[in-house]
Design an enzyme around this catalytic site. Structure first.
Site, PDB file in Angstrom:
ATOM      1  N   SER A   1       0.871  -1.186   0.000  1.00 45.59           N
ATOM      2  CA  SER A   1       0.000   0.000   0.000  1.00 45.59           C
ATOM      3  C   SER A   1       0.899   1.225   0.000  1.00 45.59           C
ATOM      4  CB  SER A   1      -0.939  -0.029   1.211  1.00 45.59           C
ATOM      5  OG  SER A   1      -0.211  -0.171   2.407  1.00 45.59           O
TER       6      SER A   1
ATOM      7  N   GLU B   1       1.376   5.582   0.696  1.00 49.16           N
ATOM      8  CA  GLU B   1       0.912   6.846   1.299  1.00 49.16           C
ATOM      9  C   GLU B   1       1.329   8.032   0.419  1.00 49.16           C
ATOM     10  OE1 GLU B   1       1.553   8.002   5.647  1.00 49.16           O
ATOM     11  OE2 GLU B   1       2.738   9.525   4.598  1.00 49.16           O
TER      12      GLU B   1
HETATM   13  C1  LIG Z   1       1.134   5.401   9.797  1.00 51.85           C
HETATM   14  C2  LIG Z   1       1.174   6.821  10.357  1.00 51.85           C
HETATM   15  C3  LIG Z   1       0.464   7.825   9.709  1.00 51.85           C
HETATM   16  C4  LIG Z   1       0.473   9.145  10.213  1.00 51.85           C
HETATM   17  N1  LIG Z   1      -0.227  10.116   9.528  1.00 51.85           N
HETATM   18  C5  LIG Z   1      -0.301  11.365  10.040  1.00 51.85           C
HETATM   19  C6  LIG Z   1      -1.080  12.397   9.381  1.00 51.85           C
HETATM   20  O1  LIG Z   1      -1.655  12.174   8.299  1.00 51.85           O
HETATM   21  N2  LIG Z   1      -1.154  13.620   9.967  1.00 51.85           N
HETATM   22  C7  LIG Z   1      -0.519  13.897  11.151  1.00 51.85           C
HETATM   23  O2  LIG Z   1      -0.640  15.041  11.633  1.00 51.85           O
HETATM   24  N3  LIG Z   1       0.216  12.960  11.792  1.00 51.85           N
HETATM   25  C8  LIG Z   1       0.347  11.706  11.267  1.00 51.85           C
HETATM   26  N4  LIG Z   1       1.081  10.739  11.923  1.00 51.85           N
HETATM   27  C9  LIG Z   1       1.813  11.105  13.149  1.00 51.85           C
HETATM   28  C10 LIG Z   1       0.927  10.967  14.415  1.00 51.85           C
HETATM   29  O3  LIG Z   1      -0.148  11.873  14.351  1.00 51.85           O
HETATM   30  C11 LIG Z   1       1.816  11.279  15.634  1.00 51.85           C
HETATM   31  O4  LIG Z   1       2.793  10.291  15.790  1.00 51.85           O
HETATM   32  C12 LIG Z   1       1.094  11.555  16.945  1.00 51.85           C
HETATM   33  O5  LIG Z   1       2.036  12.070  17.885  1.00 51.85           O
HETATM   34  C13 LIG Z   1       0.461  10.337  17.605  1.00 51.85           C
HETATM   35  O6  LIG Z   1      -0.635   9.888  16.924  1.00 51.85           O
HETATM   36  P1  LIG Z   1      -1.261   8.441  17.318  1.00 51.85           P
HETATM   37  O7  LIG Z   1      -2.466   8.244  16.514  1.00 51.85           O
HETATM   38  O8  LIG Z   1      -0.212   7.414  17.309  1.00 51.85           O
HETATM   39  O9  LIG Z   1      -1.668   8.765  18.843  1.00 51.85           O
HETATM   40  P2  LIG Z   1      -2.165   7.821  20.006  1.00 51.85           P
HETATM   41  O10 LIG Z   1      -2.436   6.442  19.544  1.00 51.85           O
HETATM   42  O11 LIG Z   1      -3.282   8.528  20.703  1.00 51.85           O
HETATM   43  O12 LIG Z   1      -0.887   7.769  20.945  1.00 51.85           O
HETATM   44  C14 LIG Z   1      -0.296   8.971  21.414  1.00 51.85           C
HETATM   45  C15 LIG Z   1       0.442   8.704  22.713  1.00 51.85           C
HETATM   46  O13 LIG Z   1      -0.498   8.384  23.745  1.00 51.85           O
HETATM   47  C16 LIG Z   1      -0.303   7.054  24.236  1.00 51.85           C
HETATM   48  N5  LIG Z   1      -1.655   6.446  24.280  1.00 51.85           N
HETATM   49  C17 LIG Z   1      -2.427   6.096  23.231  1.00 51.85           C
HETATM   50  N6  LIG Z   1      -3.618   5.623  23.641  1.00 51.85           N
HETATM   51  C18 LIG Z   1      -3.590   5.690  25.002  1.00 51.85           C
HETATM   52  C19 LIG Z   1      -4.530   5.381  26.002  1.00 51.85           C
HETATM   53  N7  LIG Z   1      -5.756   4.905  25.665  1.00 51.85           N
HETATM   54  N8  LIG Z   1      -4.172   5.590  27.301  1.00 51.85           N
HETATM   55  C20 LIG Z   1      -2.949   6.093  27.613  1.00 51.85           C
HETATM   56  N9  LIG Z   1      -2.008   6.406  26.687  1.00 51.85           N
HETATM   57  C21 LIG Z   1      -2.333   6.215  25.400  1.00 51.85           C
HETATM   58  C22 LIG Z   1       0.602   6.355  23.234  1.00 51.85           C
HETATM   59  O14 LIG Z   1       1.446   5.406  23.865  1.00 51.85           O
HETATM   60  C23 LIG Z   1       1.402   7.519  22.672  1.00 51.85           C
HETATM   61  O15 LIG Z   1       2.504   7.826  23.484  1.00 51.85           O
HETATM   62  C24 LIG Z   1       1.169   9.437  11.413  1.00 51.85           C
HETATM   63  C25 LIG Z   1       1.910   8.426  12.047  1.00 51.85           C
HETATM   64  C26 LIG Z   1       1.933   7.127  11.528  1.00 51.85           C
HETATM   65  C27 LIG Z   1       2.751   6.056  12.194  1.00 51.85           C
END
Ligand SMILES: Cc1cc2nc3c(=O)[nH]c(=O)nc-3n(C[C@H](O)[C@H](O)[C@H](O)COP(=O)(O)OP(=O)(O)OC[C@H]3O[C@@H](n4cnc5c(N)ncnc54)[C@H](O)[C@@H]3O)c2cc1C
Length: 295
Positions: free
Chosen positions: A18, A20
């Site tokens: 896939s 991006e």
């Molecule tokens: C495949 C991929 C695509 C991306 N695409 C984009 C994009 O299009 N735009 C953009 O702005 N950024 C993008 N990012 C970056 C991403 O937004 C950042 O890394 C951001 O800091 C974390 O997003 P996340 O969804 O992993 O957050 P989360 O999953 O919410 O995690 C964030 C932090 O909180 C902790 N955490 C998560 N869930 C919980 C919980 N329930 N309880 C306690 N702690 C928790 C995790 O351990 C982590 O340290 C992408 C990253 C990846 C790997």
């Protein structure tokens, strides 16, 4: 799904790829995007995805680009969506717009705090989703989307430990995520260790290896530092004395990405997501290698 033939070769139809892309901002950028999307779509990707500007900037471009890619290539295309500064009711409206535009797959992310220094919502502010697992819940309740989430082989930079981050990933799957796509990594052993730990923690869902072909090594290594991805000295040394983007540097990059993917395939990895940076050449070359079968 059988991966090995009698001769031990692995063939493309056992693998899933896939791609991006990001929404381009200029006319030239749009031209390049379409050229590269067209080229890569011939490789039979399972899906493509379109990123979301930090804090939701250029949101409309994400939706429009994803819709157009899907319409023109007929490859299912996902829109990335972040929730950190967007209230739940607005997320619901965006989800409806995606659904109306035939986008059935969302890469659900928390995103990062705005770079302009404005504060992210307080953790107890119930108008917002605070983690991507909450966003997965919210999206699931709104429409039956296919949902991918992010995973971090070297842990998310803010997570206290890899185990804590894997526990967070489990919450994303428990909330209904269909797969995780990893941050890019340069040391395959980091991905393999992460995959094993995730399985041991009870995560049975699909974990797709995120691969960054190195189009410009100076920029890629700088970006890796910000994402918490380790750049081994042995990798830096391969580019010693080479001008970024020169033919010689691109040749090294093409070799590296082919080597990385081949080594992962030999470890049983079958799902790959390429961070194309809207450029087809390196990704194409790695996938072509897969298409022709790896011995
Ligand atoms: C495949 C991929 C695509 C991306 N695409 C984009 C994009 O299009 N735009 C953009 O702005 N950024 C993008 N990012 C970056 C991403 O937004 C950042 O890394 C951001 O800091 C974390 O997003 P996340 O969804 O992993 O957050 P989360 O999953 O919410 O995690 C964030 C932090 O909180 C902790 N955490 C998560 N869930 C919980 C919980 N329930 N309880 C306690 N702690 C928790 C995790 O351990 C982590 O340290 C992408 C990253 C990846 C790997």
């Amino acid at each position: 799904m059988r991966a090995e033939t009698k001769t031990g070769a692995v063939h493309m139809n056992d693998l899933s790829i896939s791609f991006e892309f990001f929404p381009p901002k200029t006319d030239r950028g749009r031209e390049l995007l379409w050229e590269n999307v067209g080229r890569l779509s011939t490789l039979g990707p399972r899906f493509m995805t379109v990123t979301y500007g930090a804090g939701g900037t250029d949101r409309d471009w994400t939706i429009e680009t994803a819709r157009n890619i899907q319409r023109d290539t007929r490859v299912p295309t996902a829109a990335h969506l972040t929730c950190i500064v967007t209230p739940k009711d607005e997320i619901a409206r965006i989800a409806d717009t995606l659904w109306e535009n035939q986008i059935r797959h969302v890469v659900a992310l928390r995103g990062d705090a705005p770079r302009d220094g404005s504060p992210a919502p307080a953790p107890d502010d119930e108008r917002y989703y605070h983690f991507s697992s909450d966003l997965v819940d919210g999206l699931r309740a709104r429409h039956p989307f296919e949902i991918s989430v992010a995973a971090y082989p070297e842990k998310h930079p803010a997570a206290p430990s890899l185990d804590a981050d894997i526990a967070a990933l489990k919450k994303k799957f428990d909330a209904g995520a269909d797969r995780a796509i990893t941050q890019f990594f340069f040391r395959n052993e980091d991905f393999l260790r992460f995959r094993d730990k995730a399985r041991a923690a009870g995560i049975n869902g699909e974990i797709v290896a995120g691969i960054l072909p190195i189009a410009d090594h100076e920029k890629a290594f700088d970006f890796a530092g910000k994402c918490g991805a380790n750049v081994p000295d042995s990798l830096r040394e391969r580019f010693d004395g080479l001008e970024p983007r020169s033919d010689a540097a691109l040749e090294v990059s093409a070799e590296l990405v082919r080597e990385q993917v081949r080594a992962l395939v030999s470890e049983g990895v079958r799902e790959f997501h390429f961070y194309t940076l809207n450029q087809a050449h390196l990704t194409y070359s790695a996938c072509e290698d897969l298409v022709h079968g790896i011995k």
